[in-house]
Write a protein that holds these residues in place. Structure first.
Motif, PDB file in Angstrom:
ATOM      1  N   HIS A  64       0.836  -1.189   0.000  1.00 13.60           N
ATOM      2  CA  HIS A  64       0.000   0.000   0.000  1.00 13.60           C
ATOM      3  C   HIS A  64       0.882   1.254   0.000  1.00 13.60           C
ATOM      4  O   HIS A  64       0.644   2.194  -0.767  1.00 13.60           O
ATOM      5  CB  HIS A  64      -0.932  -0.015   1.210  1.00 13.60           C
ATOM      6  CG  HIS A  64      -1.806   1.183   1.315  1.00 13.60           C
ATOM      7  ND1 HIS A  64      -2.813   1.457   0.432  1.00 13.60           N
ATOM      8  CD2 HIS A  64      -1.806   2.204   2.200  1.00 13.60           C
ATOM      9  CE1 HIS A  64      -3.411   2.581   0.769  1.00 13.60           C
ATOM     10  NE2 HIS A  64      -2.816   3.049   1.831  1.00 13.60           N
ATOM     11  N   TRP A  93      -8.251   8.437  -3.461  1.00  2.00           N
ATOM     12  CA  TRP A  93      -8.353   7.687  -2.209  1.00  2.00           C
ATOM     13  C   TRP A  93      -9.053   6.350  -2.417  1.00  2.00           C
ATOM     14  O   TRP A  93      -8.744   5.368  -1.750  1.00  2.00           O
ATOM     15  CB  TRP A  93      -9.029   8.518  -1.128  1.00  2.00           C
ATOM     16  CG  TRP A  93      -8.101   9.588  -0.648  1.00  2.00           C
ATOM     17  CD1 TRP A  93      -8.252  10.929  -0.801  1.00  2.00           C
ATOM     18  CD2 TRP A  93      -6.840   9.400   0.004  1.00  2.00           C
ATOM     19  NE1 TRP A  93      -7.164  11.590  -0.280  1.00  2.00           N
ATOM     20  CE2 TRP A  93      -6.290  10.685   0.220  1.00  2.00           C
ATOM     21  CE3 TRP A  93      -6.120   8.286   0.419  1.00  2.00           C
ATOM     22  CZ2 TRP A  93      -5.054  10.876   0.848  1.00  2.00           C
ATOM     23  CZ3 TRP A  93      -4.886   8.478   1.038  1.00  2.00           C
ATOM     24  CH2 TRP A  93      -4.361   9.748   1.249  1.00  2.00           C
ATOM     25  N   SER A  94      -9.966   6.290  -3.364  1.00  2.00           N
ATOM     26  CA  SER A  94     -10.605   5.015  -3.694  1.00  2.00           C
ATOM     27  C   SER A  94      -9.575   4.038  -4.238  1.00  2.00           C
ATOM     28  O   SER A  94      -9.519   2.868  -3.843  1.00  2.00           O
ATOM     29  CB  SER A  94     -11.722   5.238  -4.706  1.00  2.00           C
ATOM     30  OG  SER A  94     -12.267   4.009  -5.121  1.00  2.00           O
ATOM     31  N   GLU A  97      -7.299   2.877  -1.408  1.00  2.00           N
ATOM     32  CA  GLU A  97      -7.926   1.831  -0.600  1.00  2.00           C
ATOM     33  C   GLU A  97      -7.937   0.494  -1.326  1.00  2.00           C
ATOM     34  O   GLU A  97      -7.714  -0.546  -0.727  1.00  2.00           O
ATOM     35  CB  GLU A  97      -9.349   2.235  -0.194  1.00  2.00           C
ATOM     36  CG  GLU A  97      -9.396   3.182   0.963  1.00  2.00           C
ATOM     37  CD  GLU A  97      -8.717   2.634   2.213  1.00  2.00           C
ATOM     38  OE1 GLU A  97      -9.001   1.492   2.622  1.00  2.00           O
ATOM     39  OE2 GLU A  97      -7.872   3.351   2.757  1.00  2.00           O
ATOM     40  N   ARG A 100      -4.903  -1.786  -1.017  1.00  2.00           N
ATOM     41  CA  ARG A 100      -4.671  -2.556   0.215  1.00  2.00           C
ATOM     42  C   ARG A 100      -5.084  -3.949  -0.039  1.00  2.00           C
ATOM     43  O   ARG A 100      -4.938  -4.905   0.442  1.00  2.00           O
ATOM     44  CB  ARG A 100      -5.467  -1.985   1.372  1.00  2.00           C
ATOM     45  CG  ARG A 100      -4.880  -0.692   1.846  1.00  2.00           C
ATOM     46  CD  ARG A 100      -5.650  -0.186   3.044  1.00  2.00           C
ATOM     47  NE  ARG A 100      -4.967   0.995   3.484  1.00  2.00           N
ATOM     48  CZ  ARG A 100      -4.578   1.184   4.727  1.00  2.00           C
ATOM     49  NH1 ARG A 100      -4.837   0.327   5.642  1.00  2.00           N
ATOM     50  NH2 ARG A 100      -3.945   2.281   5.051  1.00  2.00           N
TER      51      ARG A 100
END
Length: 100
Positions: A64, A93-94, A97, A100
């Protein structure tokens, strides 16, 4: 521990209970599809499960962080270009995420 085993999806399905023996003897299996790696199976036991799980969490966090660093480098390069177009913060930000 011997060399890492590579098994295709088809071989994995055919091995059935033999997978346990491979994991006990070799510790890990690289799962392939069309000759390309798509997954990794790691043998664990009661004593090592929590430690290996924590190791995997650290690996995910490192991946990440590498994604974030890459995106920041790309942003810096794009920002210097004339007519630079900015990515929407929510999209960034999507994607972060999803990494991850």
């Amino acid at each position: 521990m011997s060399k890492m085993k590579f098994l295709s999806i088809r071989e994995l399905q055919q091995q059935g209970s033999g997978i346990k023996e491979i994991l006990v003897n070799d510790g890990r299996i690289v799962i392939t599809s069309n000759g390309k790696p798509i997954g990794l199976a790691v043998g664990v036991d009661e004593d090592s499960f929590e430690e290996i799980l924590e190791d995997w969490k650290r690996v995910r966090e490192l991946r990440h962080q590498r994604f974030i660093d890459q995106k920041l480098d790309e942003s810096e390069n794009l920002a210097t270009e004339p007519n630079a177009q900015w990515i929407d913060e929510d999209i960034f930000w999507s994607e972060a995420e999803d990494s991850r």
